[in-house]
Design a protein around this motif. Structure first.
Motif, PDB file in Angstrom:
ATOM      1  N   VAL A   1     -21.169  -3.917 -10.074  1.00 39.98           N
ATOM      2  CA  VAL A   1     -21.072  -5.379  -9.961  1.00 39.98           C
ATOM      3  C   VAL A   1     -19.845  -5.822  -9.162  1.00 39.98           C
ATOM      4  CG1 VAL A   1     -22.403  -5.790 -12.071  1.00 39.98           C
ATOM      5  CG2 VAL A   1     -19.899  -5.575 -12.212  1.00 39.98           C
ATOM      6  N   GLY A   2     -19.053  -4.861  -8.691  1.00 43.20           N
ATOM      7  CA  GLY A   2     -17.878  -5.194  -7.898  1.00 43.20           C
ATOM      8  C   GLY A   2     -17.423  -4.001  -7.092  1.00 43.20           C
ATOM      9  N   VAL A   3     -16.728  -4.276  -5.980  1.00 39.87           N
ATOM     10  CA  VAL A   3     -16.214  -3.218  -5.115  1.00 39.87           C
ATOM     11  C   VAL A   3     -14.863  -3.644  -4.543  1.00 39.87           C
ATOM     12  CG1 VAL A   3     -17.490  -4.088  -3.110  1.00 39.87           C
ATOM     13  CG2 VAL A   3     -16.735  -1.707  -3.151  1.00 39.87           C
ATOM     14  N   MET A   4     -13.954  -2.665  -4.469  1.00 41.87           N
ATOM     15  CA  MET A   4     -12.642  -2.900  -3.864  1.00 41.87           C
ATOM     16  C   MET A   4     -12.307  -1.687  -3.003  1.00 41.87           C
ATOM     17  SD  MET A   4      -8.883  -3.415  -5.637  1.00 41.87           S
ATOM     18  CE  MET A   4      -8.770  -1.756  -6.289  1.00 41.87           C
ATOM     19  N   VAL A   5     -11.752  -1.944  -1.819  1.00 38.41           N
ATOM     20  CA  VAL A   5     -11.340  -0.873  -0.926  1.00 38.41           C
ATOM     21  C   VAL A   5      -9.869  -1.076  -0.592  1.00 38.41           C
ATOM     22  CG1 VAL A   5     -11.701   0.263   1.301  1.00 38.41           C
ATOM     23  CG2 VAL A   5     -13.659  -0.718   0.056  1.00 38.41           C
ATOM     24  N   LEU A   6      -9.082  -0.019  -0.812  1.00 40.41           N
ATOM     25  CA  LEU A   6      -7.673  -0.020  -0.441  1.00 40.41           C
ATOM     26  C   LEU A   6      -7.481   0.912   0.745  1.00 40.41           C
ATOM     27  CD1 LEU A   6      -6.104   0.331  -4.007  1.00 40.41           C
ATOM     28  CD2 LEU A   6      -6.332  -1.754  -2.642  1.00 40.41           C
ATOM     29  N   GLU A   7      -6.685   0.466   1.697  1.00 41.50           N
ATOM     30  CA  GLU A   7      -6.308   1.289   2.842  1.00 41.50           C
ATOM     31  C   GLU A   7      -4.793   1.225   2.947  1.00 41.50           C
ATOM     32  OE1 GLU A   7      -8.490   0.419   6.438  1.00 41.50           O
ATOM     33  OE2 GLU A   7     -10.362   0.162   5.324  1.00 41.50           O
ATOM     34  N   GLY A   8      -4.113   2.144   2.275  1.00 38.38           N
ATOM     35  CA  GLY A   8      -2.658   2.105   2.218  1.00 38.38           C
ATOM     36  C   GLY A   8      -2.221   0.853   1.476  1.00 38.38           C
ATOM     37  N   GLU A   9      -1.401   0.040   2.127  1.00 39.60           N
ATOM     38  CA  GLU A   9      -0.922  -1.199   1.506  1.00 39.60           C
ATOM     39  C   GLU A   9      -1.824  -2.393   1.823  1.00 39.60           C
ATOM     40  OE1 GLU A   9       3.200  -1.951   2.386  1.00 39.60           O
ATOM     41  OE2 GLU A   9       3.850  -0.526   0.866  1.00 39.60           O
ATOM     42  N   GLU A  10      -3.016  -2.138   2.327  1.00 37.84           N
ATOM     43  CA  GLU A  10      -3.940  -3.239   2.612  1.00 37.84           C
ATOM     44  C   GLU A  10      -5.075  -3.257   1.598  1.00 37.84           C
ATOM     45  OE1 GLU A  10      -6.621  -5.288   6.105  1.00 37.84           O
ATOM     46  OE2 GLU A  10      -5.866  -3.280   6.438  1.00 37.84           O
ATOM     47  N   LEU A  11      -5.279  -4.424   1.020  1.00 45.43           N
ATOM     48  CA  LEU A  11      -6.449  -4.664   0.181  1.00 45.43           C
ATOM     49  C   LEU A  11      -7.545  -5.072   1.160  1.00 45.43           C
ATOM     50  CD1 LEU A  11      -7.970  -5.053  -2.430  1.00 45.43           C
ATOM     51  CD2 LEU A  11      -6.725  -7.166  -2.806  1.00 45.43           C
TER      52      LEU A  11
ATOM     53  N   ARG B   1      -8.801  -7.745 -12.651  1.00 46.94           N
ATOM     54  CA  ARG B   1      -8.639  -6.305 -12.911  1.00 46.94           C
ATOM     55  C   ARG B   1      -8.477  -5.529 -11.608  1.00 46.94           C
ATOM     56  NH1 ARG B   1     -13.109  -4.150 -16.972  1.00 46.94           N
ATOM     57  NH2 ARG B   1     -12.027  -2.199 -16.488  1.00 46.94           N
ATOM     58  N   PHE B   2      -9.276  -5.878 -10.613  1.00 42.93           N
ATOM     59  CA  PHE B   2      -9.158  -5.187  -9.329  1.00 42.93           C
ATOM     60  C   PHE B   2      -7.779  -5.427  -8.697  1.00 42.93           C
ATOM     61  CE2 PHE B   2     -13.948  -4.853  -8.532  1.00 42.93           C
ATOM     62  CZ  PHE B   2     -13.960  -3.462  -8.553  1.00 42.93           C
ATOM     63  N   VAL B   3      -7.290  -6.655  -8.724  1.00 46.73           N
ATOM     64  CA  VAL B   3      -5.981  -6.936  -8.127  1.00 46.73           C
ATOM     65  C   VAL B   3      -4.885  -6.200  -8.887  1.00 46.73           C
ATOM     66  CG1 VAL B   3      -4.261  -8.734  -7.695  1.00 46.73           C
ATOM     67  CG2 VAL B   3      -6.633  -9.099  -7.025  1.00 46.73           C
ATOM     68  N   ALA B   4      -4.955  -6.164 -10.210  1.00 47.36           N
ATOM     69  CA  ALA B   4      -3.965  -5.417 -10.995  1.00 47.36           C
ATOM     70  C   ALA B   4      -3.982  -3.941 -10.605  1.00 47.36           C
ATOM     71  CB  ALA B   4      -4.231  -5.594 -12.487  1.00 47.36           C
ATOM     72  N   LEU B   5      -5.163  -3.377 -10.418  1.00 43.61           N
ATOM     73  CA  LEU B   5      -5.292  -1.984 -10.010  1.00 43.61           C
ATOM     74  C   LEU B   5      -4.706  -1.776  -8.614  1.00 43.61           C
ATOM     75  CD1 LEU B   5      -6.446   0.870 -10.582  1.00 43.61           C
ATOM     76  CD2 LEU B   5      -8.597   0.055  -9.571  1.00 43.61           C
ATOM     77  N   ALA B   6      -4.989  -2.683  -7.707  1.00 41.68           N
ATOM     78  CA  ALA B   6      -4.434  -2.585  -6.351  1.00 41.68           C
ATOM     79  C   ALA B   6      -2.914  -2.616  -6.388  1.00 41.68           C
ATOM     80  CB  ALA B   6      -4.978  -3.720  -5.481  1.00 41.68           C
ATOM     81  N   LYS B   7      -2.345  -3.480  -7.204  1.00 43.35           N
ATOM     82  CA  LYS B   7      -0.881  -3.555  -7.321  1.00 43.35           C
ATOM     83  C   LYS B   7      -0.312  -2.278  -7.925  1.00 43.35           C
ATOM     84  CE  LYS B   7      -0.413  -8.593  -7.536  1.00 43.35           C
ATOM     85  NZ  LYS B   7      -0.044  -9.753  -8.382  1.00 43.35           N
ATOM     86  N   GLU B   8      -1.014  -1.683  -8.882  1.00 42.70           N
ATOM     87  CA  GLU B   8      -0.586  -0.397  -9.460  1.00 42.70           C
ATOM     88  C   GLU B   8      -0.537   0.686  -8.389  1.00 42.70           C
ATOM     89  OE1 GLU B   8      -2.743   1.429 -12.744  1.00 42.70           O
ATOM     90  OE2 GLU B   8      -2.830  -0.551 -13.689  1.00 42.70           O
ATOM     91  N   HIS B   9      -1.533   0.708  -7.528  1.00 44.60           N
ATOM     92  CA  HIS B   9      -1.638   1.747  -6.504  1.00 44.60           C
ATOM     93  C   HIS B   9      -0.765   1.473  -5.295  1.00 44.60           C
ATOM     94  CE1 HIS B   9      -4.874   4.414  -8.034  1.00 44.60           C
ATOM     95  NE2 HIS B   9      -4.971   3.401  -8.871  1.00 44.60           N
ATOM     96  N   SER B  10      -0.267   0.266  -5.168  1.00 46.09           N
ATOM     97  CA  SER B  10       0.609  -0.089  -4.058  1.00 46.09           C
ATOM     98  C   SER B  10       1.764  -0.944  -4.585  1.00 46.09           C
ATOM     99  CB  SER B  10      -0.195  -0.845  -2.994  1.00 46.09           C
ATOM    100  OG  SER B  10       0.589  -1.022  -1.840  1.00 46.09           O
ATOM    101  N   PRO B  11       2.624  -0.342  -5.412  1.00 47.52           N
ATOM    102  CA  PRO B  11       3.667  -1.132  -6.081  1.00 47.52           C
ATOM    103  C   PRO B  11       4.708  -1.737  -5.144  1.00 47.52           C
ATOM    104  CG  PRO B  11       4.028   1.211  -6.457  1.00 47.52           C
ATOM    105  CD  PRO B  11       2.703   1.081  -5.765  1.00 47.52           C
TER     106      PRO B  11
END
Length: 155
Positions: free
Chosen positions: A71-81, A98-108
């Protein structure tokens, strides 16, 4: 966040099935959220891109809701959401949070992203999560030729 959104599993996309399901979410979400934006690629080209590039070569995440599937998809490319799309019926239920929190975790150290200028709901969403608009363009640098805006989050 709703109880329904809490029951969703967010995980790395791995299989061709994940790629297919994520592409379908992207297509439905784009059509619902951006009806005035002319897409640069056909449905089949989008599906191929998910299958050949995004899932096998990028950090692609999916949100899976029990019997409903992806029901959702997020793609990270280094520091780019690079991508964040939700099935239309899942908007406003906390899944994007939840996706944004995860992105911030992976790119602090920080994140950046692009969104179209016509996508006012996305502007409000990202600003609520601490992103700041730093650049506006006429769209000549994107495939859709649609004016866009670059957002940045720094901790």
């Amino acid at each position: 966040m709703t109880a329904r959104a809490r029951s969703v599993v967010v995980r790395r996309a791995e299989s061709p099935g994940d790629a297919s399901d994520a592409a379908e979410v992207w297509l439905r979400s784009f059509a619902a959220a951006l009806p005035t934006v002319v897409r640069a690629h056909s449905d089949d080209a989008v599906r191929d891109h998910f299958r050949q590039v995004l899932v096998p070569l990028r950090e692609t995440w999916v949100a899976e809701a029990g019997g409903e599937g992806v029901v959702g998809v997020m793609v990270l490319e280094g520091e780019e959401l690079a991508q964040l799309y939700l099935a239309p019926e899942w908007r406003g239920r906390g899944l994007g949070d939840r996706f944004v929190a995860l992105a911030k975790e992976h790119s602090p150290g920080g994140l950046s992203l692009w969104t179209f200028q016509v996508n006012a709901p996305a502007h409000r969403f990202y600003e609520r999560h601490g992103f700041t608009a730093v650049e506006w363009t006429d769209g000549s640098g994107n495939e859709e030729r649609e004016p866009d805006v670059r957002y940045v989050w720094r901790p």
